[in-house]
Motif scaffolding. Structure first.
Motif, mmCIF file in Angstrom:
data_model
loop_
_atom_site.group_PDB
_atom_site.id
_atom_site.type_symbol
_atom_site.label_atom_id
_atom_site.label_comp_id
_atom_site.label_asym_id
_atom_site.label_seq_id
_atom_site.Cartn_x
_atom_site.Cartn_y
_atom_site.Cartn_z
ATOM 1 N N MET A 169 0.829 -1.211 0.000
ATOM 2 C CA MET A 169 0.000 0.000 0.000
ATOM 3 C C MET A 169 0.861 1.258 0.000
ATOM 4 S SD MET A 169 -3.161 -1.032 2.469
ATOM 5 C CE MET A 169 -3.956 0.546 2.441
ATOM 6 N N LYS A 170 1.911 1.227 0.827
ATOM 7 C CA LYS A 170 2.804 2.395 0.864
ATOM 8 C C LYS A 170 3.503 2.571 -0.481
ATOM 9 C CE LYS A 170 5.179 3.554 4.615
ATOM 10 N NZ LYS A 170 6.082 3.429 5.776
ATOM 11 N N ALA A 171 3.905 1.447 -1.090
ATOM 12 C CA ALA A 171 4.625 1.523 -2.372
ATOM 13 C C ALA A 171 3.773 2.158 -3.457
ATOM 14 C CB ALA A 171 5.062 0.119 -2.799
ATOM 15 N N ILE A 172 2.483 1.826 -3.473
ATOM 16 C CA ILE A 172 1.649 2.378 -4.557
ATOM 17 C C ILE A 172 1.073 3.753 -4.206
ATOM 18 C CG2 ILE A 172 1.093 0.128 -5.561
ATOM 19 C CD1 ILE A 172 -1.634 0.305 -4.232
ATOM 20 N N GLY A 173 1.416 4.268 -3.020
ATOM 21 C CA GLY A 173 1.076 5.669 -2.750
ATOM 22 C C GLY A 173 0.175 5.912 -1.551
ATOM 23 N N ALA A 174 0.044 4.918 -0.629
ATOM 24 C CA ALA A 174 -0.772 5.175 0.567
ATOM 25 C C ALA A 174 -0.005 6.106 1.490
ATOM 26 C CB ALA A 174 -1.082 3.870 1.279
ATOM 27 N N ASN A 175 -0.678 7.166 1.932
ATOM 28 C CA ASN A 175 -0.057 8.115 2.842
ATOM 29 C C ASN A 175 0.093 7.461 4.218
ATOM 30 O OD1 ASN A 175 0.244 10.488 4.636
ATOM 31 N ND2 ASN A 175 -0.129 11.591 2.723
#
Lengths: 447, 229
Positions: free
Chosen positions: A342-348
């Motif tokens: 999730m963080k890799a694809i852009g989760a803040n």
């Protein structure tokens, strides 16, 4: 990311480990139940005592039972003090009372009763709320009013005490004074002893002009005879003592040497004035007592007790919070790869933190709600079952309206708030840990 | 589109950080819009580190990275997360799909993170599923799909927000040769149809041929296709 989507994530996560979540919710619910039930005992007993006090009709009353002068000597309340009380701003009326120094045997027709006799100032009594069930207040020295139960105390003069009652210990019908006491003449003897212990007797005759209303307190009997100050003065003139005591003043220790009052009650206009008046009079050197002051002290005592109980209950929730911390930490560890993706694809990081905080808050809220429901059931059961148990085991009957446990709405809010705060705090560290997950580590990528 | 200037990086090793392990040395190159650029190098050459630096997963020791006109070198984690969501799509060697989510849900994830409403999400996700040829498998979990299909889901997730750049790390590394060829053809097509810039990391010379330009890294130095010393 909106709330609905975050909530959807939380639901998906909760479904992944139902047993663990259930156990955590259970621990939180138990903590909340413990807190509420524990504190509810404080609330229940406080409510019961307050209710008991509120049932008394003397809430606006300040009782004065003496005065300490500048030399530290105890003094009785005299007319001089009464004048001072009556001049005070907050004072509505000043009731004063003296107990007759002997309990005369009153006779009417062929009946008799020995009754406590009180000399009161009727105008003040009326202002303070004394009401008659029947008749009028005395206006002359030879007029009296009697307590509501006085006539019940009258027994026939020619009947033995053993013959008064049936086998069921109920007064026999024929021994009751069945006539209206109003308008009847009571005859009673007043005695006095001289230095040689020789007794001298004189007879007084008074007319009953009124019957006082039944006392509001449960189980209280009023079989007194209320006389005027004028009659007391006549009796005192015969006995030579201020209170009508048959013994010379010197024979009895601590007997007032001048005209004074046994009981003095100051009535205020409002309940709020009681505390100020009590403080003022205490500062002036009077010995005072008021239900309102007692109530304030009682309230303070119970507030401290309730705070203590809530604190002890909070410890149970703190213990449960360890479970939440553990559950959330495991959840973060287990979901580290998903968090990494999730963080890799852009989760803040903020969004990830919010999802985990929402999850721990949900566990806390669910636990608090279940705990509250169970606490209500336990409270209900305790109030229902405890009187029965006490009756069966100790053969003691609790007073009517006694409440062992009470859960007011504010306790509910406090408990749920404590539970939520504790769970959010315990969930915040794992939530922060989730935001700090290293993307590359979580995805196990080769660097 | 992507400009790298004097980029160097070393890893800090040891408990007290006393050892420094240099990985990249003064790399400078640029990738133009719509280009497909392959970065080739042997294992341990530093090519994945380069991709991680461009992605913002790690911060460079020195140098400057500019993507789509924005200097991202000093970005915080949160700033980079937002930037990745809006500007960069990712294709990973081992797909990096969330196993508890269906193909549909995996593809929908970037749309959810961006806060797009449910109706719009449904429309876009279904269109993207169709584009990658997986409209038959929306409710399949990654474990129920073949490697090629999983990589298509991964591509669909990278495409769903229409990013101008897609970074691919060994995109065919887990695929057989037949699937590999089909996937490379698909990437070529996407580049032509949507004018997306692709930066592909690979150790495979065959895969590298998809690029209109190839950069080669050796021991942290850019030895071909860039401005490295």
């Amino acid at each position: 990311m909106n709330f609905k989507d975050k909530w959807r994530f939380v639901q998906q996560n909760l479904k992944k480990n139902r047993v663990r979540i259930f156990m955590t919710v259970l621990a939180t619910a138990m903590g909340t139940t413990f807190l509420i039930v524990l504190a509810s005992v404080g609330f229940g007993l406080h409510d019961t005592l307050l209710k008991d006090i509120m049932e008394q009709d003397n809430l606006n009353e300040v009782s004065i039972y003496g005065y300490e002068n500048e030399k530290g000597e105890h003094q009785y309340i005299t007319d001089q003090h009464i004048e001072h009380f009556e001049s005070l701003n907050n004072v509505k009326t000043v009731r004063r009372m003296n107990y007759l120094g002997q309990a005369p045997n009153y006779q009417v027709d062929n009946f008799e009763a020995t009754a406590e006799t009180r000399s009161v100032y009727f105008p003040a009594e009326q202002q303070a709320g004394m009401a008659l069930a029947e008749g009028t207040f005395p206006t002359q020295a030879n007029q009296v009013v009697v307590g509501y139960h006085f006539a019940d105390e009258l027994i026939p003069q020619d009947v033995d005490y053993d013959d008064l009652y049936t086998d069921d210990e109920v007064r026999k019908e024929e021994t009751l004074f069945s006539e209206n006491i109003i308008g009847k003449t009571l005859t009673f003897d007043i005695e006095k002893f001289d230095e040689n212990d020789d007794v001298e007797t004189t007879t007084f005759e008074v007319e009953v002009v009124g019957i006082v209303e039944e006392p509001v307190q449960r189980g209280w009997d009023d079989s007194n005879v209320y006389i005027t100050d004028m009659l007391l003065n006549e009796i005192a003139a015969f006995t030579g003592t201020h209170t009508g005591s048959p013994y010379p003043v010197d024979d009895i220790e601590d007997t007032p040497t001048e005209k004074s009052y046994d009981n003095v009650y100051l009535h205020t206009h409002t309940l709020e004035q009681v505390q100020d008046l009590t403080t003022q009079l205490t500062d002036e050197g009077y010995y005072t007592y008021s239900v309102a002051t007692e109530m304030k002290q009682l309230n303070m005592l119970f507030t401290i007790a309730k705070a203590g109980l809530i604190f002890i209950g909070t410890i149970a929730i703190l213990i449960a919070s360890i479970g939440i911390y553990n559950t959330m930490t495991m959840a973060v560890t287990e979901r580290a790869p998903d968090i990494g993706i999730m963080k890799a694809i852009g989760a803040n990081p903020r969004t990830i933190k919010q999802i985990f905080l929402l999850e721990s808050s949900y566990i806390g809220l669910l636990g608090a709600l279940i705990g509250t429901a169970v606490a209500y059931l336990i409270s209900f059961a305790v109030n229902l079952g405890l009187p029965l148990i006490l009756e069966a085991v100790f053969e003691e009957e609790l007073p009517e309206g006694f409440q062992f446990s009470s859960i007011p709405l504010r306790l509910l809010f406090v408990a749920v708030a404590i539970c939520l705060i504790v769970t959010i705090i315990s969930g915040s560290r794992p939530a922060k840990k989730a935001t700090q997950i290293d993307v590359l580590q979580a995805m196990k990528r080769e660097i | 589109m992507i400009t790298i200037k004097h980029l160097s990086h070393h890893f800090v090793m040891g408990k007290k950080g006393e050892t420094k392990l240099p990985v990249l040395h003064d790399l400078s190159f640029s990738v133009n819009k719509g280009e497909v650029v392959s970065i080739i190098g042997r294992s341990g050459s530093g090519k994945s580190t380069l991709l991680n630096l461009i992605s913002g997963f790690i911060h460079p020791t020195s140098g400057e990275i500019t993507i789509n006109g924005t200097d991202v070198t000093g970005f915080s984690e949160a700033e980079f997360a937002d930037f990745r969501l809006n500007q960069i799509g990712f294709i990973f060697q081992n797909f990096q799909l969330i196993p508890s989510m269906t193909a549909y849900q995996n593809i929908e994830l970037p749309l959810i993170l961006k806060g797009i409403n449910e109706n719009e999400r449904k429309k876009i996700t279904e269109q993207t599923l169709e584009r990658v040829g997986l409209s038959q498998y929306p409710n399949h979990y990654p474990g129920e799909l073949s490697g090629g299909q999983q990589q298509r889901v991964s591509i669909a997730r990278a495409l769903v927000l229409n990013p101008p750049i897609i970074l691919a790390d060994e995109p065919t590394g887990s695929l057989d040769s037949e699937t590999e060829a089909s996937l490379l053809e698909f990437i070529r097509q996407l580049n032509q149809d949507l004018n997306i810039t692709f930066l592909i990391i690979t150790h495979d010379q065959e895969v590298a041929r998809i690029g209109s330009r190839t950069l080669e890294i050796q021991d942290g130095h850019l030895i071909k296709g860039g401005n490295s010393r």
